[in-house]
Scaffold this motif. Structure first.
Motif, PDB file in Angstrom:
ATOM      1  N   ARG A  93       0.814  -1.217   0.000  1.00 18.09           N
ATOM      2  CA  ARG A  93       0.000   0.000   0.000  1.00 18.09           C
ATOM      3  C   ARG A  93       0.849   1.269   0.000  1.00 18.09           C
ATOM      4  NH1 ARG A  93       0.171  -1.933   5.122  1.00 18.09           N
ATOM      5  NH2 ARG A  93       0.657  -0.467   6.831  1.00 18.09           N
ATOM      6  N   CYS A  94       2.132   1.138   0.356  1.00 20.54           N
ATOM      7  CA  CYS A  94       3.015   2.311   0.415  1.00 20.54           C
ATOM      8  C   CYS A  94       3.869   2.475  -0.836  1.00 20.54           C
ATOM      9  CB  CYS A  94       3.950   2.190   1.621  1.00 20.54           C
ATOM     10  SG  CYS A  94       3.094   2.088   3.198  1.00 20.54           S
ATOM     11  N   GLN A  95       3.847   1.497  -1.706  1.00 19.96           N
ATOM     12  CA  GLN A  95       4.683   1.550  -2.901  1.00 19.96           C
ATOM     13  C   GLN A  95       4.137   2.585  -3.878  1.00 19.96           C
ATOM     14  OE1 GLN A  95       5.078  -2.517  -4.293  1.00 19.96           O
ATOM     15  NE2 GLN A  95       5.698  -3.229  -2.273  1.00 19.96           N
ATOM     16  N   VAL A 148       6.146   7.827   0.348  1.00 18.60           N
ATOM     17  CA  VAL A 148       6.950   7.209   1.412  1.00 18.60           C
ATOM     18  C   VAL A 148       8.402   7.047   0.993  1.00 18.60           C
ATOM     19  CG1 VAL A 148       7.290   5.138   2.822  1.00 18.60           C
ATOM     20  CG2 VAL A 148       4.987   6.075   2.509  1.00 18.60           C
ATOM     21  N   ASN A 149       8.652   6.457  -0.168  1.00 17.33           N
ATOM     22  CA  ASN A 149      10.032   6.221  -0.582  1.00 17.33           C
ATOM     23  C   ASN A 149      10.778   7.528  -0.811  1.00 17.33           C
ATOM     24  OD1 ASN A 149      12.268   4.470  -1.429  1.00 17.33           O
ATOM     25  ND2 ASN A 149      11.898   5.338  -3.448  1.00 17.33           N
ATOM     26  N   THR A 150      10.128   8.494  -1.445  1.00 19.11           N
ATOM     27  CA  THR A 150      10.783   9.782  -1.686  1.00 19.11           C
ATOM     28  C   THR A 150      11.146  10.451  -0.363  1.00 19.11           C
ATOM     29  OG1 THR A 150       9.509  10.034  -3.728  1.00 19.11           O
ATOM     30  CG2 THR A 150      10.569  12.002  -2.863  1.00 19.11           C
ATOM     31  N   THR A 151      10.232  10.399   0.610  1.00 20.30           N
ATOM     32  CA  THR A 151      10.489  10.986   1.917  1.00 20.30           C
ATOM     33  C   THR A 151      11.665  10.300   2.602  1.00 20.30           C
ATOM     34  OG1 THR A 151       8.158  11.583   2.179  1.00 20.30           O
ATOM     35  CG2 THR A 151       9.496  11.490   4.182  1.00 20.30           C
ATOM     36  N   CYS A 152      11.676   8.971   2.573  1.00 18.42           N
ATOM     37  CA  CYS A 152      12.771   8.219   3.199  1.00 18.42           C
ATOM     38  C   CYS A 152      14.115   8.562   2.568  1.00 18.42           C
ATOM     39  CB  CYS A 152      12.514   6.727   3.099  1.00 18.42           C
ATOM     40  SG  CYS A 152      11.172   6.131   4.138  1.00 18.42           S
ATOM     41  N   LYS A 153      14.143   8.632   1.249  1.00 22.87           N
ATOM     42  CA  LYS A 153      15.412   8.927   0.581  1.00 22.87           C
ATOM     43  C   LYS A 153      15.876  10.341   0.874  1.00 22.87           C
ATOM     44  CE  LYS A 153      15.954   4.878  -1.145  1.00 22.87           C
ATOM     45  NZ  LYS A 153      14.766   4.251  -0.535  1.00 22.87           N
ATOM     46  N   LEU A 154      14.951  11.305   0.942  1.00 22.69           N
ATOM     47  CA  LEU A 154      15.348  12.669   1.301  1.00 22.69           C
ATOM     48  C   LEU A 154      15.948  12.684   2.708  1.00 22.69           C
ATOM     49  CD1 LEU A 154      15.489  15.690   0.751  1.00 22.69           C
ATOM     50  CD2 LEU A 154      13.110  15.874   1.520  1.00 22.69           C
ATOM     51  N   LEU A 155      15.313  11.995   3.649  1.00 30.20           N
ATOM     52  CA  LEU A 155      15.828  11.943   5.017  1.00 30.20           C
ATOM     53  C   LEU A 155      17.206  11.280   5.070  1.00 30.20           C
ATOM     54  CD1 LEU A 155      12.578  10.903   6.933  1.00 30.20           C
ATOM     55  CD2 LEU A 155      13.817  13.064   7.199  1.00 30.20           C
ATOM     56  N   MET A 156      17.349  10.152   4.395  1.00 30.93           N
ATOM     57  CA  MET A 156      18.602   9.401   4.483  1.00 30.93           C
ATOM     58  C   MET A 156      19.738  10.104   3.761  1.00 30.93           C
ATOM     59  SD  MET A 156      17.192   5.500   4.157  1.00 30.93           S
ATOM     60  CE  MET A 156      18.711   4.693   4.685  1.00 30.93           C
ATOM     61  N   ARG A 173      14.347   1.914 -11.736  1.00 29.52           N
ATOM     62  CA  ARG A 173      13.663   3.158 -12.090  1.00 29.52           C
ATOM     63  C   ARG A 173      13.578   4.094 -10.890  1.00 29.52           C
ATOM     64  NH1 ARG A 173      10.322  -0.491 -15.019  1.00 29.52           N
ATOM     65  NH2 ARG A 173       8.800  -0.517 -13.302  1.00 29.52           N
ATOM     66  N   ALA A 174      13.302   3.512  -9.714  1.00 27.52           N
ATOM     67  CA  ALA A 174      13.193   4.334  -8.503  1.00 27.52           C
ATOM     68  C   ALA A 174      14.529   4.994  -8.170  1.00 27.52           C
ATOM     69  CB  ALA A 174      12.705   3.484  -7.336  1.00 27.52           C
ATOM     70  N   ILE A 175      15.613   4.253  -8.301  1.00 24.60           N
ATOM     71  CA  ILE A 175      16.944   4.802  -8.019  1.00 24.60           C
ATOM     72  C   ILE A 175      17.284   5.888  -9.032  1.00 24.60           C
ATOM     73  CG2 ILE A 175      19.409   4.271  -7.941  1.00 24.60           C
ATOM     74  CD1 ILE A 175      18.570   1.425  -6.978  1.00 24.60           C
ATOM     75  N   GLU A 176      16.988   5.644 -10.293  1.00 20.14           N
ATOM     76  CA  GLU A 176      17.288   6.630 -11.327  1.00 20.14           C
ATOM     77  C   GLU A 176      16.453   7.895 -11.158  1.00 20.14           C
ATOM     78  OE1 GLU A 176      16.779   4.362 -14.895  1.00 20.14           O
ATOM     79  OE2 GLU A 176      18.583   3.156 -14.509  1.00 20.14           O
TER      80      GLU A 176
END
Length: 201
Positions: free
Chosen positions: A105-107, A111-119, A145-148
């Motif tokens: 449900r989070c994909q 969520v992922n963009t927020t996590c990557k900005l924080l990390m 694709r997500a990494i790119e």
């Protein structure tokens, strides 16, 4: 060592907290949303392996190689998934981001963009990293694709690099982002998060 000292990273709605055995049930439930352990190109633990998965992450932290987070919903503490700094090399100021997965449900949400900005902010601006890397299965096209989309550059492919859960041997695609590239990537991630949620990712 600063790279594995306990730290919680927070943004509106999301908190990355140090992964602990107390997250076992939450992590199991997150993986069950989509039965993620059935995906051939990921390392999501099967339900009865969740505790072992966490224990392994904690052991790697003690050894200085990995710092794992539970990705949680800030208001409720609900576990949404997990992500880690790993292959930590303090001498050259390099970490990689990986062991990342989220409940279905989070994909493809914020969520992922927020996590990557924080990390990435923590890696470059607190830890003083020169380089942040990623690695993924050559058949994990969604991950690539997500990494790119983050702005990372493809460094190359390591042939015959690691074993998959089904016993086949994978090629590993390597990516990295340098400290000099971080300001532009940071601006882009903030732009993505500022857009209406329906337009994100």
């Amino acid at each position: 060592m600063a790279f594995v000292e306990p730290v919680t990273l927070s943004a509106p709605g999301i908190a990355l907290v140090p992964l602990a055995l107390a997250h076992e049930d939450g992590l199991r439930q997150a993986a069950a949303d989509g039965e993620l352990w059935n995906l051939r190109v990921t390392s999501v633990p099967e339900p009865d392996q969740t505790r072992t998965y966490i224990e392994s992450a904690l052991k790697m932290r003690e050894e200085g190689h990995r710092f794992a987070f539970a990705v949680t919903e800030a208001a409720s503490g609900t576990v949404l998934g997990t992500t880690s700094f790993h292959d930590i090399l303090p001498a050259v100021r390099r970490v990689e981001i990986g062991y990342t997965w989220y409940a279905r449900r989070c994909q493809r949400t914020h969520v992922n963009t927020t996590c990557k900005l924080l990390m990435l902010t923590h890696a470059f601006e607190t830890l003083g990293c020169a380089t942040v890397g990623w690695r993924t299965d050559n058949f994990n096209f969604a991950s690539q694709r997500a990494i790119e989309r983050l702005g990372a550059k493809k460094d190359g492919v390591i042939r015959g690099h690691a074993m998959r859960r089904d016993g086949t041997v994978r090629d590993t695609v390597m990516y990295s982002l340098s400290a000099g590239e971080w300001p532009e990537v940071k601006a882009q991630l903030r732009y993505l998060l500022d857009r209406p949620r329906t337009a994100r990712e």
